[in-house]
Design a protein around this motif. Structure first.
Motif: not given
Length: 208
Positions: A5-10, A88-95
């Motif tokens: 899940i891409v967070e931003e375009l760099g 992280t351990a608290a991250t949603r696994l959206g993909g």
């Protein structure tokens, strides 16, 4: 590990050629909010390590193996890239489970726009075809996608407006190269089953 899940375009700020490696500097914002030296950030699906950072850029060393196996070879200042921090351990696994280890490079073969989505066909290295199934997962330039149709030499994905707007896949043109990572679970299942399957029968036999 990532989720695709891409967070931003760099934006590539600088590329320093070191002969058998490059030093890649990328301008970003979101991924720098908590980035520390040694952290992992995926760049177009390639897991890279933060070697230096300042207020709005970070730098990674890209070794020869990565240049040989990914589309990061030839990247230029001004190019946009997909960025994602490690989960992280608290991250949603959206993909889906993404390692950031590119299996091969494909090429955009065709784009078919529709009113609300766009179907994109991408070429597929022959040795990766066995890991793709219809409605299975594939990572393209770090983006977790669902395979629409898996073929022997290519596959298709359907891109929604959100994906087109927030990732580099919205601007990739026919002929552009993209990084591919297949489902790691499929690769592990193949290896575990290999010892329990009959050996392949040779198609020809030697004459006496």
């Amino acid at each position: 590990m990532f989720t695709g899940i891409v967070e931003e375009l760099g934006t590539v700020a600088a590329v320093e050629d070191q002969g058998d490696a490059i030093r890649l500097t990328i301008r970003a914002a979101t991924v720098l909010e908590d980035a520390a030296l040694g952290d992992s950030i995926a760049v177009n699906g390639c897991c890279l390590t933060v070697a230096a950072r300042d207020e709005d850029t970070w730098t990674a060393d890209v070794m020869q193996e990565t240049l040989d196996k990914t589309s990061l070879r030839g990247v230029q200042p001004g190019d946009t890239v997909n960025l994602e921090r490690a989960v992280t351990a608290a991250t949603r696994l959206g993909g889906h489970i993404v390692q950031g280890h590119v299996d091969g490079v494909g090429e955009v073969l065709r784009r078919t726009p529709s009113e609300h989505w766009e179907v994109v066909e991408v070429s597929l290295p022959a040795d990766l075809a066995r890991y793709l199934v219809d409605k299975g997962s594939i990572t393209v330039d770090g983006v977790s996608l669902t395979v629409v149709e898996a073929g022997a030499a290519s596959f298709t994905v359907s891109l929604i407006p959100e994906t087109l707007a927030r990732t580099t896949l919205g601007s990739r043109q026919v002929g552009d190269r993209v990084n591919l990572e297949t489902d790691v679970i499929a690769k592990h299942v193949e290896k575990l089953l290999a010892g329990h399957l009959p050996a392949a029968t040779p198609s020809t036999t030697e004459e006496a």
